[in-house]
Enzyme design. Structure first.
Site, PDB file in Angstrom:
ATOM      1  CE  LYS A  53      51.347  46.825  37.614  1.00  0.00           C
ATOM      2  NZ  LYS A  53      50.018  46.872  38.071  1.00  0.00           N
ATOM      3  CD  GLN A  97      49.232  46.991  41.858  1.00  0.00           C
ATOM      4  OE1 GLN A  97      49.551  47.452  40.764  1.00  0.00           O
ATOM      5  NE2 GLN A  97      49.074  45.556  41.844  1.00  0.00           N
ATOM      6  CG  ASP A 120      45.368  48.013  35.314  1.00  0.00           C
ATOM      7  OD1 ASP A 120      46.174  47.435  34.663  1.00  0.00           O
ATOM      8  OD2 ASP A 120      45.308  48.413  36.699  1.00  0.00           O
TER       9      ASP A 120
HETATM   10  N1  GUN Z   1      46.333  43.508  41.322  1.00  0.00           N
HETATM   11  C1  GUN Z   1      46.702  42.474  40.717  1.00  0.00           C
HETATM   12  N2  GUN Z   1      46.741  42.295  39.204  1.00  0.00           N
HETATM   13  C2  GUN Z   1      46.748  43.767  38.983  1.00  0.00           C
HETATM   14  C3  GUN Z   1      46.644  44.598  37.781  1.00  0.00           C
HETATM   15  O1  GUN Z   1      47.064  44.162  36.699  1.00  0.00           O
HETATM   16  N3  GUN Z   1      46.559  45.959  37.879  1.00  0.00           N
HETATM   17  C4  GUN Z   1      46.308  46.427  39.029  1.00  0.00           C
HETATM   18  N4  GUN Z   1      45.941  47.708  39.269  1.00  0.00           N
HETATM   19  N5  GUN Z   1      46.271  45.861  40.148  1.00  0.00           N
HETATM   20  C5  GUN Z   1      46.246  44.286  40.291  1.00  0.00           C
END
Ligand code: GUN
Length: 283
Positions: A53, A97, A120
């Site tokens: 990211k 995350q 998110d």
């Molecule tokens: N863990 C698994 N998928 C995601 C996601 O799209 N965003 C975040 N922050 N954590 C995750």
């Protein structure tokens, strides 16, 4: 008939190319979109995702911050970090995350992210608003899935769609987006009886169960569009989705590979959400 491959990596490049003009316009106005990613602990997969990211931010011209907190950090320390980011004008989007270490209360942490920075879309303000078609942000994986369907020109309105998996971050929001676009949607999960009989009805099959090889050839309708969200690390170190790609591709209409299908689209949609957050911050 062999399925056409939905190349998420290539389609994501198109998304970034279109974002470029928006980022440039913000830059002319003196605004650089900024994303802060908070990572608690040392989960190897989470580290890889956060690094991806951050790299995507750099390539798209965004400001990026990665906040590493140690595995034993307290709820208060994490909440304090989020509060500081909520008040930081350089940061337009904040993600935590997942998964968080078990001693931390992820639900309350996700609610503490300001809704207008919740790129998110995991906070209740956004998840709840999604039910009524008015979220500020939609989670990246469901958005990426819809973008893949649109890229392939798959008709969603009137289609029979089956989503395997009922998670808050993929299965449930994907089902809501498909309903909003006029699909007839069934959500299956670990308690579903005769999964294959249900999945075989699908024109659009989205699989987000986290079980390698769950969907086999006879479970997919010939010509169906198959979107595989699973990312499973096998004993031999290779990555595999939830779908038996080699067999299912022989009869499907469209299919996403793993890796290189949904994953790159999730990241691209997160970057797009962050650019949107920065644009809104000007108003
Ligand atoms: N863990 C698994 N998928 C995601 C996601 O799209 N965003 C975040 N922050 N954590 C995750």
């Amino acid at each position: 008939m062999t399925a056409r491959i939905l190349d998420g990596a290539a389609i994501a490049r198109g998304v970034y190319a279109r974002l470029g003009a928006r980022v440039a316009e913000l830059q002319d106005a003196g605004v650089r979109p900024g994303l802060a990613a908070v990572l608690v602990g040392n989960d190897p997969a989470s580290k890889v995702y956060v690094r991806r990211k951050a790299r995507a931010c750099g390539e798209a011209g965004l400001h990026s911050e990665v906040h590493l907190l140690d595995a034993g950090c307290t709820q208060e320390a994490l909440a304090d970090r989020i509060a500081a980011l909520n008040n930081n004008p350089r940061v337009h989007g904040i993600i935590v995350q997942l998964p968080l270490p078990r001693h931390l209360d992820a639900v309350s942490i996700l609610q503490s992210i300001a809704p207008e920075k919740d790129v998110d879309g995991f906070g209740w303000r956004n998840l709840g608003a999604l039910v009524d078609n008015h979220p500020l942000f939609v989670p990246g994986t469901p958005l990426g899935i819809m973008a893949l369907l649109d890229h392939a020109g798959v008709a969603v309105e009137g289609a029979t769609a089956v989503v395997v998996g009922r998670s808050t971050i993929v299965g449930k929001p994907t089902a809501l987006l498909l309903i909003a676009r006029g699909a007839t949607v069934t959500v299956c999960h670990s308690r579903t009886r005769d999964l294959g009989q249900v999945t075989a009805q699908a024109d659009i099959l989205v699989v987000a169960a986290g079980k390698p090889g769950l969907i086999r050839d006879g479970m997919v309708r010939p010509g169906a569009t198959v979107i595989d969200v699973g990312i499973n690390r096998l004993a031999d170190g290779k990555l595999a989705g939830d779908v038996d790609f080699a067999r299912v591709k022989e009869n499907a209409g469209w299919i996403t590979p793993v890796p290189g299908g949904v994953g790159p689209m999730t990241v691209a949609m997160l970057i797009a959400n962050t650019v949107t957050a920065a644009e809104r911050s000007r108003r």
